[in-house]
Scaffold this active site. Structure first.
Site, PDB file in Angstrom:
ATOM      1  CG  ASP A 126      -1.819  -1.269   1.259  1.00  0.00           C
ATOM      2  OD1 ASP A 126      -1.799  -2.088   0.598  1.00  0.00           O
ATOM      3  OD2 ASP A 126      -2.471  -1.086   2.573  1.00  0.00           O
TER       4      ASP A 126
ATOM      5  CD  GLU B   5      -7.026  -4.085   4.016  1.00  0.00           C
ATOM      6  OE1 GLU B   5      -6.252  -4.752   4.679  1.00  0.00           O
ATOM      7  OE2 GLU B   5      -6.855  -4.570   2.728  1.00  0.00           O
TER       8      GLU B   5
END
Length: 487
Positions: free
Chosen positions: A24, A201
């Site tokens: 990420d 998320e």
């Protein structure tokens, strides 16, 4: 000694780590002329492991300077995803006369004496433009023992209420908190509409102009891979209103809008503190096979930076995403064709000067015949882009794009809805060594997908399925690598 330029499948104009594992994007913030990209990083392996924050900076979103690791695991656990902001008025008390950077991140460990995950929100700050960081001595600043999945804080300053806002992924919802100082947080609201096909998320929440001097708020939420859906991990978005406490969705609560219709755009967020623009980057992979992709010395890449905007349609507002115009600095030799008429029997074949390419095309459909763009990477490998004017579906077929035996989920035909305008469509394609990014009608839809073809001389074949298609214009540019030869 092998250089980065010669590594098989190495992205040449997308950001990737020099080595080891990356996922990420984190802490993306613009400060004093620099774009900061932090990212989830495992410095000791090419598969996911104890998370650190890697760090790179850029002045143009194209060339990136790789910096030393920013945040390491500590007594509170590994360093999971989060965000960074400029504390302009020293609301934290961490700085003196000048503004500084504050990182808000999730610490991940387990509750003592158990194997239950524990996730808590922590702070770090930097007074030297992000080069060194100090963990806040009062960490953690936000906890909730009732929630196991409690992570990925995105923080921003809300001008109307003069407060900091945090949006946090909390299982199957996004929870919003408010603060005067980034240290003491109060619950504001919870949002749980849209798709629940996976655990939530990496949320984001930001305003965009919506026309006539008004603005709307956009919420991004990524959905983790549960194994139950063929798409794996992906990202949804919402448009609505936000008053500093509560986000109100414009649409029905079960309506779903997908950010990207490809398999490989996940966990993306936007840069904080960037005036007049909203720039987004995502992790170009999928949890279904991210640990298995055949990239050797490294794993993980980011999407090319995209500029976000809103467009009003008959069914409401939609998010528009385009490659940032800075891409023009990468363009090398180019060629343009006008008024090509192609069919199944008569097609155009254009040799590609390299594996790095940008294509811009406008096509007009006279009947039901569809447009096919076939990239022949080698004798055996091909990627097929197809537009069907009857169904108004744009697709990218990577079932024969190269190496794919690392995952049964990887070979796929990725599809996105794309409405014609006056019987025409516009396409923009970015081709890198191991990815495609396809945009329809100036960013109305996007398809992002990894590919792993053999690095041989490539050819573009433009044809149709059925009758004749009018390609009004086709512009090709070879693109430069962002890596220097010494690397």
């Amino acid at each position: 000694m092998k250089t980065i330029l010669s590594e098989k499948y190495r992205p040449q104009f997308h950001f990737s780590p020099k080595e080891k594992w990356m996922n990420d994007p984190n802490g993306m913030v613009y400060f004093e002329g620099e774009y900061h990209l932090f990212y989830q990083y495992h410095p000791y392996s090419t598969v996911w492991g104890p998370m650190h924050w890697g760090h790179a900076v850029s002045r143009d979103l194209i060339q990136w300077e790789h910096l030393p690791l920013a945040l390491y695991p500590d007594e509170h656990g590994a360093i999971f995803s989060g965000s960074a902001v400029v504390d302009w008025k020293n609301s934290t008390g961490f700085f003196n006369d000048e503004p500084g950077l504050v990182a808000v991140y999730t610490s991940h460990d387990t509750y003592p004496g158990t194997d239950r995950a524990r996730q808590r929100q922590c702070l770090a700050f930097s007074s030297d433009k992000g080069r060194t960081w100090t963990k806040y001595s009062g960490n953690p600043v936000l906890t909730d023992e009732s929630k196991t999945d409690y992570r990925d804080p995105k923080v921003f300053w809300h001008m109307d209420t003069q407060r900091w806002i945090m949006i946090l992924a909390t299982g199957q919802s996004a929870t919003i908190y408010k603060s005067e100082n980034l240290i003491d947080w109060q619950f504001a609201s919870e949002f749980a509409e849209g798709s629940h096909a996976g655990f939530w998320e990496c949320p984001d929440l930001f305003p965009l102009p919506s026309g006539e001097g008004k603005e709307k708020w956009v919420m991004l939420v990524s959905l983790g891979d549960t194994g139950d859906y063929t798409e794996g991990s992906r990202t949804q978005y919402f448009t609505g209103d936000f008053d500093g406490e509560t986000f109100v969705n414009d649409r029905e609560k079960d309506e779903v809008l997908w950010l990207d219709h490809g398999r490989d755009n996940y966990a993306g967020v936007s840069f904080s503190d960037l005036p007049d623009r909203r720039i987004y980057m995502g992790w170009m992979s999928n949890w279904r096979y991210a640990n298995q992709v055949p990239t050797g010395e490294w794993r993980g890449a980011m999407t090319f930076p995209r500029e976000l905007s809103l467009s009003a349609g008959a069914d409401g507002l939609h998010l528009i995403q385009k490659p940032v115009p800075e891409i023009q600095v990468l363009r090398k030799a180019g060629e343009t064709c006008h008024d090509l008429f192609v069919s199944a029997e008569k097609h155009a074949v254009i040799p590609l000067k390299g594996s790095l390419m940008e294509l811009n095309l406008e096509a007009e459909f006279e009947g039901d015949a569809g447009l096919e763009l076939m990239i022949l990477h080698s004798e055996a490998d091909r990627t097929i882009i197809y537009y069907d004017p009857q169904s108004e579906i744009l697709s990218a077929d990577r079932t024969h794009s190269g190496e794919s035996d690392f995952s049964a989920s990887f070979p796929a035909v990725q599809e996105a809805p794309l409405k014609m305008k006056n019987r025409s469509i516009r396409l923009q394609l970015l081709l890198d060594s191991s990815s495609i990014e396809l945009f329809g009608n100036d960013g109305e839809c996007a398809i992002t997908g990894l590919i792993f073809p053999q690095p041989e001389e490539s050819v573009l074949r433009v044809a149709s399925r059925g009758g004749r298609v009018h390609v009004k214009s086709l512009e090709l540019h070879e693109l430069s690598s962002i890596w220097k030869r010494k690397e």
